[in-house]
Design an enzyme around this catalytic site. Structure first.
Site, PDB file in Angstrom:
ATOM      1  N   ARG A 241       0.833  -1.209   0.000  1.00 37.51           N
ATOM      2  CA  ARG A 241       0.000   0.000   0.000  1.00 37.51           C
ATOM      3  C   ARG A 241       0.866   1.257   0.000  1.00 37.51           C
ATOM      4  NH1 ARG A 241      -4.914   0.940  -1.556  1.00 37.51           N
ATOM      5  NH2 ARG A 241      -5.150  -1.245  -0.953  1.00 37.51           N
TER       6      ARG A 241
ATOM      7  N   ASN B 209      -2.085  -4.357   8.418  1.00 38.27           N
ATOM      8  CA  ASN B 209      -3.029  -5.427   8.140  1.00 38.27           C
ATOM      9  C   ASN B 209      -3.351  -5.503   6.657  1.00 38.27           C
ATOM     10  OD1 ASN B 209      -5.026  -7.579   8.849  1.00 38.27           O
ATOM     11  ND2 ASN B 209      -4.516  -6.844  10.902  1.00 38.27           N
TER      12      ASN B 209
ATOM     13  N   HIS C 215      -5.287  -4.070   4.359  1.00 34.71           N
ATOM     14  CA  HIS C 215      -5.203  -2.913   3.465  1.00 34.71           C
ATOM     15  C   HIS C 215      -3.755  -2.486   3.269  1.00 34.71           C
ATOM     16  CE1 HIS C 215      -6.200   1.211   1.935  1.00 34.71           C
ATOM     17  NE2 HIS C 215      -7.157   0.517   1.352  1.00 34.71           N
ATOM     18  N   CYS C 216      -2.959  -2.580   4.318  1.00 37.82           N
ATOM     19  CA  CYS C 216      -1.565  -2.142   4.255  1.00 37.82           C
ATOM     20  C   CYS C 216      -0.708  -2.994   3.322  1.00 37.82           C
ATOM     21  CB  CYS C 216      -0.941  -2.172   5.642  1.00 37.82           C
ATOM     22  SG  CYS C 216      -1.813  -1.278   6.928  1.00 37.82           S
ATOM     23  N   ILE C 217      -1.043  -4.270   3.181  1.00 32.80           N
ATOM     24  CA  ILE C 217      -0.190  -5.174   2.397  1.00 32.80           C
ATOM     25  C   ILE C 217      -0.672  -5.335   0.966  1.00 32.80           C
ATOM     26  CG2 ILE C 217       0.555  -6.415   4.459  1.00 32.80           C
ATOM     27  CD1 ILE C 217      -1.320  -8.738   3.581  1.00 32.80           C
TER      28      ILE C 217
END
EC number: 3.5.3.12
Length: 369
Positions: A94, A352, A354-356
């Site tokens: 992200r 989490n 969304h971040c990855i």
């Protein structure tokens, strides 16, 4: 290599589409960093595979991985998931991947932000980020898109858009002295309007409590669709998250979006609070930047989910609240398949789902008029 552009998305008529608009693919990166992922990343890798598999039911998935770990990733991932040999310093796609923009003529381009590992020399999470900073341009070359090289530091997790002119962010992150200390709030707003073609920016004061990204917006709230947002909500006045969530709720409830709509706010329960266990703090390479202490509070949030075509993939974090979170999300997305994936080990690394992940929109606009 992708071709660099010397204009801007706003000047050229491109906008950042919302996450609920149609996607061509989702990109991820293989977790191997031994000072962030315990036991050589094996626990996190299993959860990355589970997240990718869930997304791949609705959207093509591409992984990047360095040469040393290519065979490991290929063996672990389903055969339909594409793997490319592109190195990175860690795996937060992200924040290191390209942020795409589209126009109403069926064209797509990419933004490459400047990246400094969430704080550079002041409070960055590692001391070398050259490989991460090169990912966005390599990504845009693979997807076949011209790229705008934005002249300021930004992570993709620090922004959410509704696709209709509204951008959400936090003062805690974008105004942090470790990002762009030479820029004023007005300067940053101008850059966001130029590179994402938004017209209104809604600022929350803070992100989630103890979020080591300096309060990314994607870990406290999410845009469901234009005019509707989901917010991590805390009911316990003794919890440090309580005041943060209350303030965010007050800001969102009193602010109209770019189209003049007052926002509908969907309250998501807060898991936990959750803390690093003694076992989870073991078997990590020592680092002066990322220290995982026993008893440290984790920045856990159900808002850190991904919308991808007809599917919502959200983190399972606490058996006491997982079912409630799924029910709320299913009500918010009546036409989507809402799928939970256990992501405790991803959370231990500092983020989490969304971040990855980083989505690549389709090359035609689905903007709602």
């Amino acid at each position: 290599m992708s071709t660099a552009l010397y204009t801007s998305p706003k000047l050229d008529g491109f906008r950042m589409p919302a996450e609920h608009e149609e996607q061509e693919q989702v990109w991820m990166a293989w977790p191997t960093r031994e000072d962030n992922w315990r036991e050589n990343g094996k626990h996190a890798q299993a959860e990355f595979v589970a997240v990718a598999t869930a997304i791949a039911q609705a959207t093509d998935v591409t992984f990047i991985v360095d040469a040393q770990h290519y065979d490991q990733a290929r063996l672990a991932l389903p055969s339909q998931i594409r793997i490319l040999e592109i190195p990175s310093d860690d795996c937060w796609m992200r924040d290191i991947g390209a942020t795409y923009v589209v126009n109403d003529k069926g064209e797509r381009r990419a933004n490459s932000w400047q990246f400094n590992a969430w704080g550079g020399d002041l409070d960055g999470l590692y001391d070398s980020w050259e490989q991460d900073n090169a990912v966005a341009e390599k990504m845009s070359a693979i997807t076949g898109d011209f790229v705008y090289k934005a002249p300021f530091i930004l992570e993709g997790g620090s922004i959410h858009v509704d696709g209709e002119g509204t951008l959400f962010t936090t003062e805690e992150c974008l105004l942090h002295p470790s990002r762009n200390p030479e820029l004023s709030k007005e300067d940053i707003e101008d850059f966001l309007k130029v590179y994402l073609n938004v017209t209104k920016i809604i600022w929350l004061k803070q992100g989630l409590y103890n979020d080591e990204t300096n309060g990314h917006i994607d870990n406290i709230m999410h845009v469901i669709r234009p005019g509707v947002v989901a917010l991590t909500y805390c009911d316990d006045p003794s919890d440090p998250q309580y005041a943060i969530s209350q303030d965010a709720f007050n800001v969102l409830s009193k602010t109209s979006d770019a189209k003049g709509r007052m926002l509908e706010i969907i309250k998501l329960p807060m898991p936990g609070p959750l803390f690093v266990s003694e076992e989870e703090a073991k078997n990590l390479a020592e680092s002066p930047y990322m220290n995982r202490h026993v008893g440290e509070r984790l920045a856990a949030s159900y808002a850190n989910f991904l919308i991808s075509n007809n599917r919502v993939v959200f983190p399972l974090l606490d058996e006491r609240t997982d079912d409630q979170a799924k029910h709320i999300l299913q009500m918010a997305f009546p036409n989507h398949n809402v799928v939970g994936v256990a992501t405790r080990n991803i959370l231990l690394g500092g983020g989490n789902i969304h971040c990855i992940t980083q989505q690549v929109p389709r090359k035609y606009s689905t903007k709602i008029v």
